[in-house]
Design a protein around this motif. Structure first.
Motif, short mmCIF file in Angstrom:
data_model
loop_
_atom_site.label_atom_id
_atom_site.label_comp_id
_atom_site.label_asym_id
_atom_site.label_seq_id
_atom_site.Cartn_x
_atom_site.Cartn_y
_atom_site.Cartn_z
N TYR A 40 30.61 40.77 40.96
CA TYR A 40 30.95 42.40 39.78
C TYR A 40 28.90 42.51 40.04
CZ TYR A 40 35.14 40.69 37.93
OH TYR A 40 36.58 40.45 37.74
N GLN A 41 28.51 43.72 39.44
CA GLN A 41 27.34 44.31 39.21
C GLN A 41 26.87 44.91 38.27
OE1 GLN A 41 25.23 45.37 42.63
NE2 GLN A 41 26.94 46.41 43.43
N LEU A 42 27.01 44.44 37.52
CA LEU A 42 25.86 44.60 35.63
C LEU A 42 24.88 45.31 36.33
CD1 LEU A 42 26.93 44.04 32.69
CD2 LEU A 42 24.97 42.70 33.24
N LEU A 43 24.72 46.50 35.01
CA LEU A 43 24.01 47.83 35.45
C LEU A 43 22.80 47.82 33.74
CD1 LEU A 43 22.67 49.17 37.01
CD2 LEU A 43 23.78 51.18 36.20
N ILE A 44 21.66 47.71 34.05
CA ILE A 44 20.95 47.56 32.66
C ILE A 44 19.89 48.83 33.31
CG2 ILE A 44 18.99 46.07 31.75
CD1 ILE A 44 20.98 43.45 32.07
N LYS A 45 19.68 49.45 31.76
CA LYS A 45 19.09 50.62 32.80
C LYS A 45 18.43 51.38 31.01
CE LYS A 45 20.38 54.00 34.92
NZ LYS A 45 20.57 55.41 35.58
N PRO A 46 17.27 51.31 30.77
CA PRO A 46 16.24 52.25 29.52
C PRO A 46 17.40 53.58 29.44
CG PRO A 46 14.76 51.75 30.99
CD PRO A 46 16.18 51.24 32.18
N LYS A 47 17.49 53.96 27.47
CA LYS A 47 17.54 54.71 27.35
C LYS A 47 17.24 56.19 26.79
CE LYS A 47 22.19 53.54 24.80
NZ LYS A 47 22.87 52.99 24.07
N GLN A 48 15.81 55.04 27.42
CA GLN A 48 14.42 56.30 26.86
C GLN A 48 13.44 56.63 28.14
OE1 GLN A 48 13.29 52.86 25.28
NE2 GLN A 48 12.40 53.28 23.22
N SER A 49 13.07 57.57 27.91
CA SER A 49 12.70 58.47 29.28
C SER A 49 10.49 57.45 29.25
CB SER A 49 12.30 59.88 28.91
OG SER A 49 11.52 60.56 28.00
N LEU A 107 31.46 40.66 30.93
CA LEU A 107 30.70 40.57 31.37
C LEU A 107 29.49 39.07 31.41
CD1 LEU A 107 30.24 39.66 35.18
CD2 LEU A 107 28.82 41.78 34.74
N ILE A 108 28.56 39.38 30.09
CA ILE A 108 27.42 39.27 29.34
C ILE A 108 27.56 37.65 29.09
CG2 ILE A 108 25.98 39.21 27.70
CD1 ILE A 108 25.78 42.67 27.56
N GLU A 109 28.76 37.98 28.73
CA GLU A 109 29.67 36.59 27.98
C GLU A 109 29.99 35.15 29.13
OE1 GLU A 109 33.17 37.79 25.66
OE2 GLU A 109 31.88 38.38 23.84
N LYS A 110 30.83 35.88 30.32
CA LYS A 110 30.62 35.03 31.10
C LYS A 110 29.27 34.73 31.86
CE LYS A 110 33.67 35.00 35.93
NZ LYS A 110 34.15 34.11 34.96
N ILE A 111 28.33 35.08 31.63
CA ILE A 111 26.81 34.32 32.39
C ILE A 111 27.06 33.88 31.65
CG2 ILE A 111 24.84 34.95 32.74
CD1 ILE A 111 25.60 37.45 33.16
N VAL A 128 27.62 33.32 37.56
CA VAL A 128 26.48 32.45 37.70
C VAL A 128 25.09 33.57 38.36
CG1 VAL A 128 24.69 31.14 39.18
CG2 VAL A 128 26.49 30.02 38.02
N PRO A 129 25.09 34.22 37.89
CA PRO A 129 23.81 35.46 38.82
C PRO A 129 23.60 35.01 40.67
CG PRO A 129 22.97 35.10 36.35
CD PRO A 129 23.99 33.77 36.97
N LEU A 130 23.76 35.53 40.62
CA LEU A 130 23.44 35.48 42.20
C LEU A 130 22.56 36.01 42.92
CD1 LEU A 130 27.37 35.23 44.01
CD2 LEU A 130 25.68 33.55 43.59
N LYS A 131 22.00 37.72 42.34
CA LYS A 131 21.24 38.46 43.41
C LYS A 131 20.86 39.83 41.45
CE LYS A 131 20.37 41.94 46.77
NZ LYS A 131 20.00 42.34 45.87
N ILE A 170 22.29 43.78 38.03
CA ILE A 170 22.54 41.88 38.42
C ILE A 170 24.03 41.72 39.11
CG2 ILE A 170 22.87 39.72 37.08
CD1 ILE A 170 21.01 40.93 34.79
N ALA A 171 24.16 40.98 39.71
CA ALA A 171 25.64 40.32 40.59
C ALA A 171 25.77 39.06 40.06
CB ALA A 171 25.26 40.36 42.65
N VAL A 172 26.86 39.42 39.58
CA VAL A 172 27.23 38.29 38.76
C VAL A 172 28.75 37.49 39.27
CG1 VAL A 172 28.20 37.04 36.36
CG2 VAL A 172 26.33 39.36 36.74
N ASP A 173 28.18 36.24 39.76
CA ASP A 173 29.80 35.31 40.68
C ASP A 173 30.59 35.89 39.71
OD1 ASP A 173 31.39 33.14 41.47
OD2 ASP A 173 30.05 32.66 42.92
N ALA A 174 31.46 36.26 40.63
CA ALA A 174 33.02 36.31 39.62
C ALA A 174 33.85 35.23 39.53
CB ALA A 174 33.76 37.04 40.37
#
Length: 419
Positions: free
Chosen positions: A226-235, A62-66, A252-255, A244-248
């Motif tokens: 598709y929904q790409l979810l990015i989260k910190p691993k650290q506290s 999905l990252i490569e698609k963006i 193109v990121p839509l949201k 990030i909602a990515v046009d399937a």
């Protein structure tokens, strides 16, 4: 079955797409935060009528698609809103020279992009966008009974504020290839942009301190995504997640939604409510100043021919003092990734002015007092200024610690530096 990729991408996989940036692990926690701190948040684009059933895809794919998305033609409408938990309107009125600086004030340059786009740093706004390659773009901010438009059409940049009936005009310098896209005037740093711009900044954070997964599907502006979810691993980070909602179909990121670790309403949520990837009509980018409108040329502002220009001309001298903070005093980055903290040592060793000293306006002093929390530690004492995303500790000896981290993390960093 809707994709729900729970496997995290590795730092190396993400870096092959967004490029290895040694500074990104510091910049993006505070770059995503900084964009938010100066910008957006968006109300959900459209009510979902059920998540679409799409082929399974990995986070790396999905990252490569963006990254591979080459859509340069589109038109549409999107909304932006910001909830930083900070009374920015009151701050502007207290700290900005000239007070409110509302459209139509003498010397306010109501149509200048630097002024108008910064209004988007708070509240909810509806924008209309159009693009036809790198030579033609248009952004319009829609008001209740007015409209502000910023147009780049080949070699020219126009901005028009219908409320004040003022026009801003600039020539776009030619790039190396003879075109104007490379050096075309850009929106001020921190000003809102499309969901794709936010997505690119967020993806630059992907590394060993970041979890990147595919978290289901959604429908945004009538398109499957598709929904790409990015989260910190650290506290310890104030950033909870970036979604990030990515046009399937075209990548193109839509949201784009940035949520705080403390929960509640999204801090940043930017998304299309309508979007069309067909070529916009050429007339979309045509502009002629309305009869009787006040037209200001960009060079008038740059050379100080009006009050605002004079202020801008004097500004570099004032900013030179800030350069000294990083020069004489020193600039240091503590930690890594989403919990990175910028440490700035003041060469003068001065903290905040004391109440009643007269060094800052009473309104600004009241604002600072209401916003700050007094803290103590091995470093001595100081004040923590908080938003929902970016926090800063100013010690009484003038040192500054700032990052998208909790108050406790700032105190620990200052204590460690005091050893």
């Amino acid at each position: 079955m809707a994709p729900n990729d729970s496997a995290e991408t590795t730092g190396e996989a993400a870096d092959t797409v967004v490029g290895r940036r040694k500074t990104a692990r510091y910049i993006v926690p505070v770059a995503v935060a900084g964009v938010a701190a100066a910008t957006i948040g968006l109300v959900p684009a459209l009510a979902n009528s059920g998540d679409p059933d799409l082929p399974k895809i990995s986070a790396q794919e999905l990252i490569e698609k963006i990254a591979a998305s080459d859509e340069e033609q589109l038109s549409g409408t999107f909304k932006i809103s910001t909830d930083l938990g900070l009374p920015l309107d009151g701050l502007a009125g207290s700290l900005v020279p000239g007070g409110e600086g509302r459209a139509g004030d003498k010397g306010a340059g109501a149509a200048a992009p630097q002024d108008k786009l910064m209004e988007l740093t708070s509240g909810t706004h509806t924008l209309r966008v159009a693009a036809d390659g790198p030579e033609r773009q248009k952004l319009s901010i829609l008001g209740d009974a007015s409209e502000y438009s910023l147009i780049h059409n080949q070699g020219e940049v126009w901005a028009y504020d219908s409320e004040s009936d003022e026009v801003y005009h600039a020539e776009a310098p030619e790039g190396r290839d003879g075109g104007h896209a490379e050096k075309a005037p850009k929106a001020p740093e921190g000003a809102p942009a499309t969901p794709k711009d936010f997505a690119e900044q967020a993806l630059a954070a992907a590394g060993e301190t970041t979890s990147v997964t595919v978290d289901g599907t959604a429908q945004v502006a009538g398109r499957d995504a598709y929904q790409l979810l990015i989260k910190p691993k650290q506290s310890g980070s104030t950033i909870g997640s970036v979604r990030i909602a990515v046009d399937a179909e075209n990548g193109v990121p839509l949201k784009f939604t940035l949520s705080a670790a403390s929960g509640g309403k999204a801090v940043v949520d930017a998304g299309f409510t309508k979007v069309d990837f067909a070529k916009p009509a050429a007339s979309t980018f045509a502009f002629t100043p309305p009869e009787g409108a006040k037209v200001t040329e960009a060079d008038e502002l740059e050379t100080g021919k009006d009050e605002r220009g004079a202020m801008q001309k004097a500004l570099p001298g004032q900013l030179a003092e800030l350069d000294g903070l990083a020069g004489e005093g020193g600039f240091n980055v503590i930690g890594e990734g989403w919990t990175s903290i910028a440490e700035i040592k003041s060469p003068g060793g001065k903290g905040l002015p004391e109440a009643g000293s007269g060094d800052i306006p009473a309104e600004a002093q009241g604002f600072l007092d209401a916003l700050g929390d007094k803290v103590t530690g091995k470093f001595g004492s100081g004040t923590v200024f908080k938003t929902r995303l970016v926090n800063a500790l100013l010690t009484d000896d003038g040192s500054v610690y700032v990052g998208a981290v909790t108050k406790d993390a700032l105190v620990r960093a200052a204590d460690a530096a005091a050893k």
